[in-house]
Design a protein around this motif. Structure first.
Motif, short mmCIF file in Angstrom:
data_model
loop_
_atom_site.label_atom_id
_atom_site.label_comp_id
_atom_site.label_asym_id
_atom_site.label_seq_id
_atom_site.Cartn_x
_atom_site.Cartn_y
_atom_site.Cartn_z
N ASP A 165 30.15 36.65 40.29
CA ASP A 165 29.88 36.64 38.80
C ASP A 165 30.28 37.34 38.02
N HIS A 166 30.87 38.39 38.62
CA HIS A 166 31.53 39.43 37.51
C HIS A 166 33.06 39.33 37.28
N GLU A 167 33.20 39.97 35.99
CA GLU A 167 34.71 39.78 35.55
C GLU A 167 35.02 41.15 35.12
N VAL A 168 36.18 41.40 34.87
CA VAL A 168 36.61 42.76 34.38
C VAL A 168 37.82 42.24 33.47
N MET A 169 37.85 42.85 32.15
CA MET A 169 38.89 42.69 31.12
C MET A 169 40.11 43.45 31.26
N GLY B 76 40.21 39.74 35.07
CA GLY B 76 40.05 39.71 36.54
C GLY B 76 38.74 39.15 37.22
N THR B 77 38.79 38.80 38.27
CA THR B 77 37.81 38.43 38.99
C THR B 77 37.81 38.86 40.48
N LEU B 78 36.59 38.76 41.21
CA LEU B 78 36.61 38.75 42.89
C LEU B 78 36.99 40.31 43.34
N TRP B 79 38.08 40.90 42.66
CA TRP B 79 38.93 42.17 43.27
C TRP B 79 39.26 42.92 42.45
N THR B 80 38.96 44.39 42.62
CA THR B 80 39.84 45.37 41.88
C THR B 80 40.23 46.58 43.17
N GLU B 81 41.12 47.48 42.67
CA GLU B 81 41.39 48.47 43.78
C GLU B 81 41.61 49.84 43.08
N ARG B 82 41.17 50.68 43.77
CA ARG B 82 41.54 52.06 43.34
C ARG B 82 42.81 52.68 43.55
#
Length: 660
Positions: A518-522, A529-535
């Motif tokens: 249920d989280h999003e990133v702009m 973006g949803t589900l996934w981010t990466e360093r």
């Protein structure tokens, strides 16, 4: 099957009906333009009512009735489900599921793929059937079993356990090699003898992921070996082509059809709209493209689809007027030259009594029957398309092994599902009017302008090198997150993610940072973006968009890297459909791929051959559309006048005056 034109066929179960109905059905089949009928799919208990006693009189009569009407036969071997006498005499053939409990008769496919008893009895039936009908003039195709592995692909009984050990011995040779491949130093799992190995039955904790993947491979191979056994008998007594019906669809994943395809004389698929999905029509298009990929680009056969509702989904939606025609022409546009249905006449009894049919319970005075006649007429009108092939200069790499491995029990996010990411990239291409070939990781990529690699978690060294060489030679590549992470043993490629694709993408990811569902990133490009981010940090790539918020603000989310003479893009998050389409549009245009200016509800696909181009336009929307093309619309039997108009919900197949 007809040598010319699009074949229209159906699955028929005469054992459910009396002889007077058979005769009525043959008359109606001729009225409906049926060319091919599949019979004896579930005929075992009728042909062999008790062990070793065969009765063929009814099947003889059906075959002769169809033959006299000029209808050709797709003859099943009858082995898809064992008769009650077999499981009564030999309960050891029954399948066992992961928790160690047996599954009993009462449904279908109640048999263990490794059972020597089942194979012996099934092969005996096949010998009787092929000796009797192998040279019959009505016979067009052999149909081995039915939807192999739909229910019984994974069996955990002791017979399967021994077969699994034998498979592992052939694969690894030495127990030490297996220990290294499975990483058995972890949790004290080291094996000292082959006899110690069991199938990955239900355990108290997370199971060994490499063992799970190998069990999937074994299970696919075991059913393929059964198919080969039936096929060898058929080919020894008949020169008629042999196939079985694949299940290239969203809810079946247990068989690696890349390994099966070379064994088929004809690639055939069963496909049903799945209304549990967000975009069932988009999934239909993907499945058709993947089936064409299995056929190596050649025409293929739709062995089953539904005329209306199915019976096995939570909510079994019927098809609106015109929907069956649109579904069918989508398959034809994407390479199908044979269109068949389950089933001919709706059953009055049994588990599928509420499954639709060409001839519904209400009979011929129905909208459904008129839709069948309309479809038959349309297929006759576009028959000249048969034998042509689909144009595409974009490839999408798909892997059943990666699907199995990426959805293991212990992974960074249970919300990330392989097929969702595959469908997201395919949808973006489809909505831009870009037809793509769906190919295996081992495919030759040299003829494509653009290659898309969604979520290819597991990839071998040779495939990874082949993809990098494609880019270095001038190709364009898009890779999405959770790709290149492990090798064929499900062993992490150390040194930073995305493992096998670090160099070609010019990035290095230190750590995954999944998001809760249920989280999003702009993103800095306006996307979400949803589900996934990466360093992630770039090494040779250039950032195209970065995160504005979330756990990693300022970190690149989309990158572009020049590698050799080509370009490689990386998408490190799951973006919203609009952002995905914008990104795909940019990449496709830079790769020289032609895109269409529609709103996503219109499919435009080309088939070519013998110096002709056929333009398929399928309008899934409610508004009319126009397309500039000069030629003759085979569906409406009219000239386009240079501008094709397709009504909302309509279809067109234009023989173009020049390449469109």
């Amino acid at each position: 099957m007809k040598s010319l034109g699009i074949t229209l066929g159906c699955d028929y179960n005469p054992e459910q009906w009396t002889p007077d109905v058979w005769r009525e059905d043959v008359v109606l089949m001729r009225e409906a333009g049926i060319d091919l009928v599949a019979i004896n799919i579930f005929g075992w208990s009728s042909l062999e009512p008790s062990a070793g006693r065969y009765e063929f009189a009814a099947l003889d009569e059906i075959i002769e009735l169809l033959h006299a009407a000029g209808i050709r036969i797709n003859l099943g071997t009858g082995t898809s489900s064992p008769p009650p006498w077999l499981t009564t005499l030999h309960p050891e053939v029954l399948p066992v599921v992961a928790d160690g409990t047996t599954r009993f008769p009462g449904g279908r496919q109640a048999w263990c793929p490794s059972s020597p008893v089942f194979r012996d009895r099934a092969y005996a039936l096949v010998r009787e059937v092929v000796r009797r009908y192998g040279e019959h003039p009505a016979l067009a195709l052999w149909h081995v079993s039915n939807e192999l592995g739909c229910h019984n692909a994974l069996c955990y009984c002791e017979t399967s356990a021994e077969a699994f050990r034998s498979w592992l011995r052939r694969r690894y040779g030495k127990i030490e090699t297996l220990n290294e491949a499975w990483g058995t130093a972890f949790w004290s799992q080291r094996y000292g003898d082959w006899a110690e190995i069991q199938p990955p039955r239900a355990a108290l904790s997370i199971r060994n992921p490499a063992q799970l993947v190998d069990f999937q491979r074994f299970s696919s191979d075991e059913l393929l070996d059964h198919y080969r056994g039936e096929t060898a008998i058929l080919r020894a007594h008949s020169s008629v082509p042999v196939t079985t019906n694949f299940m290239v669809t969203a809810h079946i994943r247990n068989l690696d059809y890349w390994s099966w395809a070379p064994e088929m004389d004809v690639i055939a698929n069963d496909h049903y709209l799945d209304h549990r999905l967000g975009d069932p029509v988009g999934e239909l298009s993907f499945a058709a493209d993947l089936t064409r990929g299995l056929a190596g680009g050649a025409p293929w056969m739709l062995m089953e689809q539904s005329a209306g509702a199915v019976n096995w989904q939570p909510y079994n939606l019927t098809k609106a007027p015109g929907e069956m025609l649109r579904n069918t022409l989508t398959h034809v546009a994407r390479g199908a030259d044979s269109i068949c249905f389950f089933q001919w006449r709706a059953s009055p009894q049994g588990a599928e009594k509420f499954h639709s049919a060409l001839l519904p319970h209400a009979g011929t005075g129905t909208v459904a029957w008129r839709e069948v006649l309309r479809l038959s007429e349309t297929l006759n009108r576009i028959g000249e398309v048969a034998g042509t092939t689909v144009e595409s200069d974009v490839a999408l790499i798909f892997s059943w092994e990666s699907w199995w491995a990426a959805e293991g029990e212990a992974r960074p996010s249970q919300a990330v599902e392989y097929l969702d990411q595959v469908h997201a990239t395919h949808r973006a291409l489809r909505e831009l009017g870009v037809t793509c070939d769906v190919v295996s990781p081992d495919a030759d990529l040299s003829g494509y302008r653009l290659v898309v690699v969604p979520c290819l978690y597991m990839v071998g060294d040779l495939a990874a090198v082949r993809i990098a060489d494609y880019v270095a030679g001038g190709g364009h590549l898009l890779v999405t997150f959770f790709s290149g992470i492990v090798d064929e043993r499900d062993r992490i490629r150390l040194g930073g993610y995305p493992g096998a694709f670090r160099d070609v993408l010019g990035v290095l990811t230190e750590e995954f940072a999944p998001l809760k569902p249920d989280h999003e990133v702009m993103l800095t490009n306006g996307g979400v973006g949803t589900l996934w981010t990466e360093r992630l940090r770039t090494t040779t790539a250039s950032p195209i968009a970065s995160y504005l918020d979330g756990p990693l603000p300022g970190t690149p989310a989309i990158t572009r890297n020049e590698f050799g003479d080509g370009v490689a893009w990386y998408l490190a998050t799951a973006v919203d459909p609009h952002t995905m389409q914008d990104l795909m549009l940019n990449i496709a245009k830079n790769a020289g791929v032609t895109v269409e200016e529609f709103d996503g509800e219109v499919e435009v696909v080309r088939r070519t051959g013998d110096g002709r181009t056929y333009l398929f336009v399928v309008n899934h929307g409610s508004n009319p559309v126009e397309y500039p093309v000069a030629g003759f619309d085979l569906v409406s039997a009219t000239e386009t006048g240079g501008l094709l108009r397709v009504a909302g919900g309509g279809v067109a197949v234009v023989r173009a005056e020049e390449p469109a």
